[in-house]
Scaffold this motif. Structure first.
Motif, mmCIF file in Angstrom:
data_model
loop_
_atom_site.group_PDB
_atom_site.id
_atom_site.type_symbol
_atom_site.label_atom_id
_atom_site.label_comp_id
_atom_site.label_asym_id
_atom_site.label_seq_id
_atom_site.Cartn_x
_atom_site.Cartn_y
_atom_site.Cartn_z
ATOM 1 N N UNK A 95 6.805 5.689 8.985
ATOM 2 C CA UNK A 95 5.739 4.922 8.380
ATOM 3 C C UNK A 95 4.689 5.814 7.730
ATOM 4 N N UNK A 96 4.682 7.085 8.071
ATOM 5 C CA UNK A 96 3.669 7.972 7.513
ATOM 6 C C UNK A 96 3.780 8.064 6.002
ATOM 7 N N UNK A 97 4.996 8.174 5.497
ATOM 8 C CA UNK A 97 5.189 8.264 4.055
ATOM 9 C C UNK A 97 4.666 7.046 3.320
ATOM 10 N N UNK A 98 4.905 5.884 3.889
ATOM 11 C CA UNK A 98 4.450 4.643 3.268
ATOM 12 C C UNK A 98 2.927 4.569 3.283
ATOM 13 N N UNK A 99 2.312 4.916 4.419
ATOM 14 C CA UNK A 99 0.848 4.881 4.502
ATOM 15 C C UNK A 99 0.197 5.913 3.591
ATOM 16 N N UNK A 100 0.775 7.081 3.501
ATOM 17 C CA UNK A 100 0.214 8.112 2.624
ATOM 18 C C UNK A 100 0.292 7.691 1.156
ATOM 19 N N UNK A 101 1.406 7.102 0.750
ATOM 20 C CA UNK A 101 1.531 6.638 -0.638
ATOM 21 C C UNK A 101 0.587 5.480 -0.916
ATOM 22 N N UNK A 102 0.413 4.586 0.046
ATOM 23 C CA UNK A 102 -0.520 3.481 -0.110
ATOM 24 C C UNK A 102 -1.946 3.997 -0.251
ATOM 25 N N UNK A 103 -2.308 4.980 0.574
ATOM 26 C CA UNK A 103 -3.653 5.565 0.514
ATOM 27 C C UNK A 103 -3.861 6.283 -0.831
ATOM 28 N N UNK A 104 -2.841 6.974 -1.295
ATOM 29 C CA UNK A 104 -2.926 7.677 -2.572
ATOM 30 C C UNK A 104 -3.098 6.693 -3.733
ATOM 31 N N UNK A 105 -2.415 5.559 -3.646
ATOM 32 C CA UNK A 105 -2.492 4.565 -4.716
ATOM 33 C C UNK A 105 -3.846 3.874 -4.761
ATOM 34 N N UNK A 106 -4.450 3.618 -3.600
ATOM 35 C CA UNK A 106 -5.690 2.860 -3.565
ATOM 36 C C UNK A 106 -6.942 3.702 -3.719
ATOM 37 N N UNK A 107 -7.005 4.842 -3.045
ATOM 38 C CA UNK A 107 -8.242 5.624 -3.114
ATOM 39 C C UNK A 107 -8.042 7.004 -3.727
ATOM 40 N N UNK A 108 -6.836 7.311 -4.116
ATOM 41 C CA UNK A 108 -6.587 8.568 -4.803
ATOM 42 C C UNK A 108 -6.601 9.792 -3.904
ATOM 43 N N UNK A 109 -6.619 9.591 -2.610
ATOM 44 C CA UNK A 109 -6.613 10.699 -1.662
ATOM 45 C C UNK A 109 -5.369 10.568 -0.810
ATOM 46 N N UNK A 110 -4.656 11.633 -0.632
ATOM 47 C CA UNK A 110 -3.451 11.599 0.171
ATOM 48 C C UNK A 110 -2.354 12.398 -0.493
ATOM 49 N N UNK A 111 -1.191 12.321 0.084
ATOM 50 C CA UNK A 111 -0.062 13.101 -0.408
ATOM 51 C C UNK A 111 1.055 12.161 -0.811
ATOM 52 N N UNK A 112 1.336 12.106 -2.113
ATOM 53 C CA UNK A 112 2.450 11.295 -2.589
ATOM 54 C C UNK A 112 3.683 12.170 -2.646
ATOM 55 N N UNK A 113 4.628 11.894 -1.777
ATOM 56 C CA UNK A 113 5.864 12.639 -1.736
ATOM 57 C C UNK A 113 7.031 11.654 -1.785
ATOM 58 N N UNK A 114 7.804 11.663 -2.881
ATOM 59 C CA UNK A 114 8.938 10.741 -2.968
ATOM 60 C C UNK A 114 9.962 10.965 -1.851
#
Length: 52
Positions: free
Chosen positions: A1-20
């Motif tokens: 679930x970490x990958x999903x939460x990190x991508x969600x955080x990156x999409x909404x607030x621009x902070x986080x790690x987007x890793x496909x």
């Protein structure tokens, strides 16, 4: 679930790690667990106490 939460955080607030790769691994594990859950549920469903 970490990958999903990190991508969600990156999409909404621009902070986080987007890793496909991390997103793919998380999604794959979730789908495998879903399939196992469906199979187990279908086998156990017939022996539920509230069924006739």
């Amino acid at each position: 679930m970490t990958g999903i939460f990190e991508c969600f955080k990156y999409a909404w607030i621009g902070v986080g790690d987007f890793s496909p790769v991390m997103l793919g691994i998380s999604t794959g594990i979730i789908l495998i667990l879903l399939m196992i859950g469906i199979v187990v549920f279908n086998k156990v469903e017939k022996t539920f106490m509230d069924t006739v």
